[in-house]
Structures are given as structure tokens and as C-alpha cells.
Design a protein around this motif. Sequence first.
Motif, short mmCIF file in Angstrom:
data_model
loop_
_atom_site.label_atom_id
_atom_site.label_comp_id
_atom_site.label_asym_id
_atom_site.label_seq_id
_atom_site.Cartn_x
_atom_site.Cartn_y
_atom_site.Cartn_z
N GLY A 172 -1.35 -15.85 1.83
CA GLY A 172 -1.68 -17.18 2.32
C GLY A 172 -3.06 -17.24 2.93
N LEU A 173 -3.36 -16.34 3.86
CA LEU A 173 -4.64 -16.44 4.56
C LEU A 173 -5.77 -15.66 3.90
CD1 LEU A 173 -3.37 -18.03 6.92
CD2 LEU A 173 -5.14 -16.94 8.26
N LEU A 174 -5.45 -14.53 3.29
CA LEU A 174 -6.54 -13.71 2.75
C LEU A 174 -6.78 -13.93 1.27
CD1 LEU A 174 -5.18 -11.86 5.19
CD2 LEU A 174 -6.97 -10.33 4.42
N ASN A 175 -5.77 -14.59 0.60
CA ASN A 175 -5.91 -14.78 -0.83
C ASN A 175 -6.02 -13.43 -1.54
OD1 ASN A 175 -5.92 -16.94 -2.69
ND2 ASN A 175 -7.17 -18.03 -1.18
N ILE A 176 -5.36 -12.45 -0.99
CA ILE A 176 -5.41 -11.11 -1.57
C ILE A 176 -3.98 -10.68 -1.87
CG2 ILE A 176 -5.54 -8.71 -0.76
CD1 ILE A 176 -8.32 -9.27 0.20
N VAL A 177 -3.76 -10.15 -3.06
CA VAL A 177 -2.47 -9.54 -3.37
C VAL A 177 -2.55 -8.11 -2.84
CG1 VAL A 177 -0.86 -8.91 -5.18
CG2 VAL A 177 -2.25 -10.97 -5.42
N ASN A 178 -1.79 -7.86 -1.78
CA ASN A 178 -1.96 -6.61 -1.06
C ASN A 178 -1.24 -5.46 -1.76
OD1 ASN A 178 -2.75 -4.94 1.04
ND2 ASN A 178 -0.82 -5.27 2.13
N PHE A 179 -1.95 -4.80 -2.66
CA PHE A 179 -1.31 -3.71 -3.42
C PHE A 179 -1.05 -2.48 -2.55
CE2 PHE A 179 -0.53 -4.14 -7.95
CZ PHE A 179 -0.91 -5.45 -8.14
N SER A 180 -1.61 -2.42 -1.36
CA SER A 180 -1.29 -1.27 -0.51
C SER A 180 -0.02 -1.50 0.30
CB SER A 180 -2.47 -0.93 0.40
OG SER A 180 -2.97 -2.08 1.00
N HIS A 181 0.68 -2.61 0.03
CA HIS A 181 1.87 -2.94 0.81
C HIS A 181 2.93 -1.83 0.77
CE1 HIS A 181 3.06 -6.31 3.21
NE2 HIS A 181 4.30 -6.25 2.76
N GLY A 182 3.13 -1.26 -0.42
CA GLY A 182 4.14 -0.20 -0.56
C GLY A 182 3.75 1.03 0.24
N ALA A 183 2.46 1.36 0.22
CA ALA A 183 1.99 2.52 0.97
C ALA A 183 2.15 2.29 2.47
CB ALA A 183 0.54 2.81 0.62
N LEU A 184 1.94 1.05 2.90
CA LEU A 184 2.05 0.75 4.33
C LEU A 184 3.52 0.76 4.78
CD1 LEU A 184 -0.71 -1.94 4.20
CD2 LEU A 184 -0.86 0.17 5.50
N TYR A 185 4.38 0.34 3.87
CA TYR A 185 5.84 0.44 4.10
C TYR A 185 6.20 1.92 4.29
CZ TYR A 185 10.57 0.87 1.91
OH TYR A 185 11.86 1.19 1.59
N MET A 186 5.67 2.77 3.42
CA MET A 186 5.91 4.21 3.52
C MET A 186 5.37 4.74 4.86
SD MET A 186 3.92 7.15 3.13
CE MET A 186 2.59 6.88 1.96
N LEU A 187 4.19 4.26 5.25
CA LEU A 187 3.62 4.70 6.53
C LEU A 187 4.54 4.33 7.70
CD1 LEU A 187 -0.23 4.04 6.37
CD2 LEU A 187 1.02 6.20 6.16
N GLY A 188 5.22 3.18 7.59
CA GLY A 188 6.18 2.78 8.62
C GLY A 188 7.27 3.82 8.76
N ALA A 189 7.77 4.32 7.61
CA ALA A 189 8.82 5.33 7.65
C ALA A 189 8.28 6.65 8.20
CB ALA A 189 9.39 5.52 6.24
N PHE A 190 7.06 7.02 7.80
CA PHE A 190 6.48 8.27 8.32
C PHE A 190 6.16 8.16 9.81
CE2 PHE A 190 6.08 9.95 4.06
CZ PHE A 190 6.20 11.32 4.28
N LEU A 226 -10.12 -10.18 -7.87
CA LEU A 226 -9.91 -8.88 -8.50
C LEU A 226 -10.36 -7.74 -7.59
CD1 LEU A 226 -8.69 -8.27 -11.18
CD2 LEU A 226 -10.97 -8.13 -12.17
N TYR A 227 -11.39 -7.97 -6.80
CA TYR A 227 -11.89 -6.91 -5.93
C TYR A 227 -10.88 -6.58 -4.84
CZ TYR A 227 -16.36 -7.35 -8.23
OH TYR A 227 -17.35 -7.36 -9.17
#
Lengths: 250, 296
Positions: free
Chosen positions: B39-57, B102-103
Amino acid sequence: MSAIIENHELGGQHVSERIEELRIQDLHAFYGESHALHGIDLTVCQGELVTLLGRNGAGRTTTLRAIVGLIGRRTGSIMVKGTEVINTAPHIIAHLGVGYCPEERGIFASLSVEENLMLPPRVAAGGMSVEELYDMFPNLAERRRSQGTRLSGGEQQMLAMARILRTGANILLLDEITEGLAPVIVDKLTEVLIALKARGYTVVLVEQNFRFAAPLADRHFVMDHGKIVATIRQDELAAKQHIFDKYLSV
Amino acid sequence: MLTDLLGIPPQVLFGQLLLGLINGAFYAVLSLGLAVIFGLLNIVNFSHGALYMLGAFATLALVQFFGIGYWGALVLAPLMVGALGIVIERLLLRRLVGVDHLYGLLLTFGLALVIEGTFVKLFGASGIPYAAPAALSGGVNLGFMFLPWYRAWVVLASVVVCLATWLLFERTKIGAYLRAGTENPKLLQAFGVNVPMLTTLAYGYGVALAAFAGVLAAPITQVNPLMGSNLIIVVFAVVVIGGMGSIIGAIVTGLAMGMIEGLTKVFWPEASATVIFLVMAIVLILRPAGLFGKTA
């Protein structure tokens, strides 16, 4: 009430003795590669109502956008109430007391009428209360729960005006507020502008509708090709009619 | 009964529905975070899965290094990873304002590869177990299935967080700023709202939601550096189905897709891994903006 008399009597004649709310010097603005403003100079004093007149593309909207900081690249000087803002972020400029009403009105579709009205943060003391605004624009009160963009064009314009009056901003930059509106709404907006002048607001009006603007304004800045080509005081309107004919006739 | 007619024992049907609901809870929280960010950044956050993993770690690290258990991690891990998100936004994503979408995709995708690669290097690709909190051990026999308390908690916690986020967006002043900032950030800033700060906070919040899901997942899936990359593809399908950037769309679609997956496991187990993508294809044909998306 004394403010009304004073404004009326002074017109634009003694502006140099009064407080400068806005002083623009040698303002250039760019959209990417294209050079949109070529050195604008203008000064607007407290309580004055001025217009920017000109054809489409003359640079009037760009001038307003440059003042509020929405133009990426601008050079020169823009002083708002004595503060240089040429390199200042838009949200900080707003807090100097600048209220902006964009040409496309900018009503938010995902917000209700009331949320739209309450959206802009207070930037100074002395804004109108919600009750006063609903008094001034009764249609908005009736439709306060509606989605913002479900309002008619005229109602959206009133909402766009009302929401900046709530914030305490006393420099109003109004872009084409009568565009595409029915005469009865234009009359209403005339009334509103007269009321705002009486309250001492400083207003910069971008307008196509000369008949709407002429009786309200203290001075007119005529723009062409990104420059101000003439400044006309209200008492010179008749004498300088040829300038309007030259730059405004389509 | 309907289940008898179809020859399927109700235990199996309700059991799979409930398991689907639990998966759906993860889909909902993760796609909600993506929606907030988009919504705010207009970015599809492809690092979302990695950040989810970081939550578990982070949950693991908290107990190993500081002796802070599950309940503390539930609050602290999202804050820690959210703070990392704020750093990412300030240092990297902010530089992409105004350039092609794309960037943003490339940057966040690259970031995910770097984070996941580093963790595989450090911890290997096998899972590290994390015990569910003692208060939530055991479960209840519902008649048709045995429901572990921890799984019930996951659904409850997810729904509460989703509802709270929805209320934040729809009923508060900051929510009005977030909605307006999604539509027209420049005008909002010209009104005097510090949009760059709002954007940073939105990214931090979206990332914190991902980390929250990571904490919830730790006792269920084991903690594993690739736990996010397995899940995130499905979550992107959920986001597409719900409509990019739609808050309510992310929540409803997340829960619904989990249950549809569960149902498919009952009737056609082989298709359960693909059914969400099938739904995505159909939605894209019929409503390209998604079920809850606004057609621009």
C-alpha cells in the motif's frame, strides 16, 4: 469586522507596507527534462487575494505545486512568512500555514467525507471548527458518512476547500476551484471567498473563470510560457484590458 | 449427513478444515504484512519469507542467549525484526522511490537470497526444534479430531492480530493517513503529514507481522532457514487473489485459501498443493485486480 473595511479600502495599493506572506524570487521549476517555470517573481501580502491567470500550460499550477514542494526540482527562492522553503520537504512547508487545494481536488476514495475533512493535520491555531465548516457547507454535513468520491463534483470541491480551512492554514493556494462546476456552486464559492477575505486569509487563486476572479482579487498576475508577463491591480482592470485579451483569449 | 453421502468420515473433513484454518492463519498474517507494505511503498516485498524466518530464529536466539521464552518472544521478536525492517527501508528501499517497481522486486528478492543463504551457511538446512510453551501443551478432543491447544492458539492469535490491524486501518487517524498515503502520498505530504516517516513505519509494521507469524510457526514447523521460501510462494498467490494492497482482502483470502486447501486434501489430495494457484488463475481471468482489489 474592521478587517473587511481595511482590505476593501486598501485594495492592492498599499501592499508594500504590509506583511509579506509569500515572496517568490527567480523561481525555476523542472519536470524531468522540461523547464516549466522560467524565473517567477511575485509577492503576496497578508490578507491579499491574488490570481494567477493564463492559458493552460502557462505555469500557474506548477507555481502552486512549487510553493507546496510538490515539484521535484526547483531553484530560486520561495519565502513563506519569512522562511526560505526552496529545499524544504512538503510536510514542513504545510506547517508554516500553507493550505493547498489541488486542481483534481484530491478527495480520497478510501476515506469517508468526514475522514477526508479531518485528514490534514492542524498546522496552526485558529482553524475553523467542524461545526463552522458544516455550517458553511451544509451538503457535507448531510453526507459525512459517504465515501469521499461519491460526492458530486461541486460537493467534492467544497470538501477540498473545507478540509484546508480546518487546519488553521492562512495562506490558501486554490487551483481552478470553479472548473466544471454549475453556476450556483460558483456563486457559493464566491461567497466563501468573500468570507475568507473578511477573515484575513491570504489567497492565491489559479483561475480560468475571469468573471469569477475579477471582482474578488486585489491583483492579477498574468502568466505565459512559465513567466509572469503582467501584474494588474484591481483598479487597472479596465485600463489594461488589452493585456487580458492578448494572454487569455483562446 | 452430507459427509456420509460423500463417503467421507466427518473426522477427516473437519480435521482437514481445521488444519486448513491453521495454515490459513499464517497466510492471512503474512499476506496482511505484504498488503500493508504494498500500500505505502508500492513494493512487492520478496524478502517477506526471509523476514518471517528471521522471526522464528529471533525466537530461538531469545531463549538461547537471554533465556526469554515464547511469550516474551511473541512481543520481542517482531520488534527486533521490525527494527531491522526499518533499517532496510531507510538504507535501501527509500532509494528506490520513483524508479520502476521492478527494482524493488529485485532488491527485496536479492535481500531474501542473502539472508537465507547466510542462515543456511550458519545453521544448515535442517530444522531446529522449538518447544511450544508449557501453558499450551496438550489439547482437547473435539469429537471429530484432537485439537492441540497450541494450534488453537495460533488461529486465535492470528485472527486477533488481523482484526487489530484492520481496526487500525479503518477506525483510527493513523489508519486514515495510511489509506490516504496509499492513494496519493504526495498530496498527503503537502497537507503536512510526514509521509516518509509513515512509509518507514508501515514497512516496519509489515515486517513485524511477518516476524510475528515466524514466532507462531516456530513450535509447529521447526525453525529452518528455508521455512519462509517454501511458504511465501503460496502467500503471494493469496495476495494476488485478494487484491494487491487490500487489507481486508488479505485477511479473508488468507483464511479462505487455507480452508480450500484443507478441503481439497479431503476430496483430491494430489491437487491440494496446486489448488490455490488454480484459484489464482481463475481470479486473474475474471477479476484481474483481485477479489477485493480496486480496478484502477
